[in-house]
Design a protein around this motif. Structure first.
Motif, PDB file in Angstrom:
ATOM      1  N   ASP B   1     -13.415  -3.653   0.633  1.00 25.56           N
ATOM      2  CA  ASP B   1     -13.994  -2.785  -0.391  1.00 25.56           C
ATOM      3  C   ASP B   1     -12.936  -1.776  -0.843  1.00 25.56           C
ATOM      4  N   GLN B   2     -12.524  -1.904  -2.095  1.00 24.00           N
ATOM      5  CA  GLN B   2     -11.464  -1.054  -2.610  1.00 24.00           C
ATOM      6  C   GLN B   2     -12.086   0.248  -3.080  1.00 24.00           C
ATOM      7  N   GLN B   3     -11.868   1.319  -2.338  1.00 20.87           N
ATOM      8  CA  GLN B   3     -12.483   2.601  -2.659  1.00 20.87           C
ATOM      9  C   GLN B   3     -11.826   3.266  -3.857  1.00 20.87           C
ATOM     10  N   VAL B   4     -10.542   3.002  -4.014  1.00 27.41           N
ATOM     11  CA  VAL B   4      -9.762   3.609  -5.089  1.00 27.41           C
ATOM     12  C   VAL B   4      -9.038   2.483  -5.828  1.00 27.41           C
ATOM     13  N   LYS B   5      -9.222   2.409  -7.137  1.00 25.90           N
ATOM     14  CA  LYS B   5      -8.672   1.283  -7.887  1.00 25.90           C
ATOM     15  C   LYS B   5      -7.819   1.735  -9.043  1.00 25.90           C
ATOM     16  N   GLN B   6      -6.683   1.094  -9.177  1.00 23.33           N
ATOM     17  CA  GLN B   6      -5.848   1.273 -10.344  1.00 23.33           C
ATOM     18  C   GLN B   6      -5.760  -0.086 -11.012  1.00 23.33           C
ATOM     19  N   ASN B  22      -4.342   5.746 -15.022  1.00 27.01           N
ATOM     20  CA  ASN B  22      -5.759   5.827 -14.703  1.00 27.01           C
ATOM     21  C   ASN B  22      -6.100   5.352 -13.299  1.00 27.01           C
ATOM     22  N   CYS B  23      -7.196   5.899 -12.797  1.00 24.12           N
ATOM     23  CA  CYS B  23      -7.639   5.568 -11.443  1.00 24.12           C
ATOM     24  C   CYS B  23      -9.162   5.702 -11.400  1.00 24.12           C
ATOM     25  N   ASP B  24      -9.830   4.716 -10.833  1.00 20.67           N
ATOM     26  CA  ASP B  24     -11.280   4.756 -10.659  1.00 20.67           C
ATOM     27  C   ASP B  24     -11.618   4.761  -9.174  1.00 20.67           C
ATOM     28  N   TYR B  25     -12.713   5.396  -8.837  1.00 19.14           N
ATOM     29  CA  TYR B  25     -13.101   5.435  -7.432  1.00 19.14           C
ATOM     30  C   TYR B  25     -14.585   5.150  -7.300  1.00 19.14           C
ATOM     31  N   THR B  26     -14.996   4.812  -6.095  1.00 14.67           N
ATOM     32  CA  THR B  26     -16.390   4.417  -5.884  1.00 14.67           C
ATOM     33  C   THR B  26     -17.181   5.444  -5.079  1.00 14.67           C
ATOM     34  N   ASN B  27     -16.504   6.272  -4.300  1.00 13.36           N
ATOM     35  CA  ASN B  27     -17.191   7.193  -3.398  1.00 13.36           C
ATOM     36  C   ASN B  27     -17.312   8.575  -4.039  1.00 13.36           C
ATOM     37  N   SER B  85      10.124   6.952 -14.584  1.00  5.97           N
ATOM     38  CA  SER B  85       9.917   5.533 -14.295  1.00  5.97           C
ATOM     39  C   SER B  85       9.819   5.335 -12.785  1.00  5.97           C
ATOM     40  N   ALA B  86       8.664   4.868 -12.347  1.00  4.97           N
ATOM     41  CA  ALA B  86       8.375   4.734 -10.914  1.00  4.97           C
ATOM     42  C   ALA B  86       7.016   4.061 -10.777  1.00  4.97           C
ATOM     43  N   VAL B  87       6.606   3.831  -9.542  1.00  2.00           N
ATOM     44  CA  VAL B  87       5.238   3.366  -9.273  1.00  2.00           C
ATOM     45  C   VAL B  87       4.399   4.588  -8.894  1.00  2.00           C
ATOM     46  N   TYR B  88       3.239   4.719  -9.508  1.00  2.00           N
ATOM     47  CA  TYR B  88       2.355   5.847  -9.255  1.00  2.00           C
ATOM     48  C   TYR B  88       1.104   5.375  -8.530  1.00  2.00           C
ATOM     49  N   PHE B  89       0.767   6.095  -7.462  1.00  5.87           N
ATOM     50  CA  PHE B  89      -0.421   5.773  -6.676  1.00  5.87           C
ATOM     51  C   PHE B  89      -1.407   6.932  -6.740  1.00  5.87           C
ATOM     52  N   CYS B  90      -2.671   6.631  -6.928  1.00  6.81           N
ATOM     53  CA  CYS B  90      -3.689   7.652  -6.709  1.00  6.81           C
ATOM     54  C   CYS B  90      -4.240   7.450  -5.305  1.00  6.81           C
ATOM     55  N   GLN B 104      -6.015  14.398   7.470  1.00  5.71           N
ATOM     56  CA  GLN B 104      -7.022  13.446   7.030  1.00  5.71           C
ATOM     57  C   GLN B 104      -6.339  12.209   6.476  1.00  5.71           C
ATOM     58  N   LYS B 105      -6.850  11.019   6.856  1.00  3.02           N
ATOM     59  CA  LYS B 105      -6.215   9.811   6.346  1.00  3.02           C
ATOM     60  C   LYS B 105      -6.608   9.617   4.886  1.00  3.02           C
ATOM     61  N   LEU B 106      -5.738   8.962   4.156  1.00  2.52           N
ATOM     62  CA  LEU B 106      -5.937   8.711   2.742  1.00  2.52           C
ATOM     63  C   LEU B 106      -6.050   7.223   2.472  1.00  2.52           C
ATOM     64  N   VAL B 107      -6.820   6.886   1.437  1.00  8.08           N
ATOM     65  CA  VAL B 107      -6.818   5.522   0.915  1.00  8.08           C
ATOM     66  C   VAL B 107      -6.106   5.565  -0.434  1.00  8.08           C
ATOM     67  N   PHE B 108      -5.309   4.551  -0.678  1.00  9.95           N
ATOM     68  CA  PHE B 108      -4.475   4.509  -1.871  1.00  9.95           C
ATOM     69  C   PHE B 108      -4.909   3.381  -2.796  1.00  9.95           C
ATOM     70  N   GLY B 109      -4.706   3.603  -4.091  1.00  9.69           N
ATOM     71  CA  GLY B 109      -4.854   2.526  -5.043  1.00  9.69           C
ATOM     72  C   GLY B 109      -3.668   1.580  -4.958  1.00  9.69           C
ATOM     73  N   GLN B 110      -3.717   0.520  -5.765  1.00  6.59           N
ATOM     74  CA  GLN B 110      -2.684  -0.512  -5.699  1.00  6.59           C
ATOM     75  C   GLN B 110      -1.397  -0.102  -6.392  1.00  6.59           C
ATOM     76  N   GLY B 111      -1.462   0.973  -7.177  1.00 10.33           N
ATOM     77  CA  GLY B 111      -0.268   1.454  -7.851  1.00 10.33           C
ATOM     78  C   GLY B 111      -0.146   0.939  -9.268  1.00 10.33           C
ATOM     79  N   THR B 112       0.488   1.743 -10.127  1.00  6.02           N
ATOM     80  CA  THR B 112       0.820   1.367 -11.503  1.00  6.02           C
ATOM     81  C   THR B 112       2.306   1.620 -11.697  1.00  6.02           C
TER      82      THR B 112
END
Lengths: 115, 118
Positions: B1-6, B22-27, B85-90, B104-112
Motif C-alpha cells: 500500500d503506497q501511502q505517498v505517491k508521486q 506533485n505528491c498525493d497521499y492516502t493517510n 535538476s535532481a530527483v525530488y521525493f516527498c 520518526q520513520k518516514l515513508v517516501f514517494g517514488q520520486g520525480t
C-alpha cells in the motif's frame, strides 16, 4: 564528523555471502535510520534507532537482515546469505532528538550488487 | 500500500520558468510532510517541510502547498535553475510511526526526476 559517513561506498558480492555495511552518524544525532533504494523505486524504510529505546525493525524485509548500533554512534547493517533482490543502494541517515520536521541528514549510501 | 505517491516519474522545465512537483497521499492523519532532493551518487538532502496545520510554507525559491481536502501537496520552484535538476521525493511519517523522543520513520514517494533545460 561533518556529515553521515557510510562505508563501503560500493560492494559487489556473490549470492549467498554475508555483507556488513557501516554507518557513522553525525556526532550528537541521537536517531539513526536505514533505508534502501532499489533500482527505479523509492526509498524503503528498514530500521531506526533512537537513543536507548528499542529499535523499530518493522521495515526489515526478512530475518536475513539485522542491524546494530553502539550507543549513539556507529551502526552496522548485516545481510546474511545475500540474494540478487538485495541489490540496492543502502542509505543511512541521522537526526537530532527533536528533528522530526527538520528532516534527516543522509549519507551517500552503499551501492550493493549481488551477482 | 503506497501511502505517498508521486505519479510523474519525470518533468522537464525550461530555465527561469516554474517547476511544479506533485505528491498525493492516502493517510489524512499525517502530521507533516517533507521534500527531499537527490543528486546522482549522493544521499537525499532535506529541502522543505510543512505542518498539516498549514497550507503553505515558503523558503526562498521553494514553496510547498498543502491541500488537505484533496490529500495533495506540491512543491513549486521559481525561478528554476540548472542546479535544480535532481530527483525530488516527498515524504511523510509512516502509517504506524512512533514518535520516539522526536524521531520518526518516514515513508517516501517514488520520486520525480526534474530536468531544467537551459
Amino acid at each position: 564528523g561533518a556529515g553521515v559517513s557510510q562505508s563501503p561506498s560500493n560492494k559487489v558480492t556473490e549470492k549467498g555471502k554475508d555483507v556488513e555495511l557501516r554507518c557513522d552518524p553525525i556526532s550528537g544525532h541521537t536517531a539513526l535510520y536505514w533505508y534502501r533504494q532499489r533500482l527505479g523505486q523509492g526509498l524503503e524504510f528498514l530500521i531506526y534507532f533512537q537513543g536507548n529505546s528499542a529499535p523499530d525493525k518493522s521495515g526489515l524485509p526478512s530475518d536475513r537482515f539485522s542491524a546494530e548500533r553502539t550507543g549513539e554512534s556507529v551502526s552496522t547493517l548485516t545481510i546474511q546469505r545475500t540474494q540478487q533482490e538485495d541489490s540496492a543502494v543502502y542509505l543511512c541517515a541521522s537526526s537530532l532528538r527533536q528533528g522530526a520536521m527538520r528532516g534527516y541528514t543522509f549519507g551517500s549510501g552503499t551501492r550493493l550488487t549481488v551477482v | 500500500d503506497q501511502q505517498v505517491k508521486q505519479n510523474s516519474p519525470s518533468l522537464s522545465v525550461q530555465e527561469g520558468r516554474i517547476s511544479i512537483l506533485n505528491c498525493d497521499y492516502t493517510n489524512s492523519m499525517f502530521d507533516y510532510f517533507l521534500w527531499y532532493k537527490k543528486y546522482p551518487a549522493e544521499g537525499p538532502t532535506f529541502l522543505i517541510s510543512i505542518s498539516s496545520i498549514k497550507d503553505k510554507n515558503e523558503d526562498g525559491r521553494f514553496t510547498v502547498f498543502l491541500n488537505k481536502s484533496a490529500k495533495h501537496l506540491s512543491l513549486h520552484i521559481v525561478p528554476s535553475q540548472p542546479g535544480d535538476s535532481a530527483v525530488y521525493f516527498c515524504a511523510a511519517p509512516g502509517p504506524d510511526a512512533r514518535l520516539i523522543q522526536g524521531a520518526q520513520k518516514l515513508v517516501f514517494g517514488q520520486g520525480t526526476r526534474l530536468t531544467i533545460n537551459p
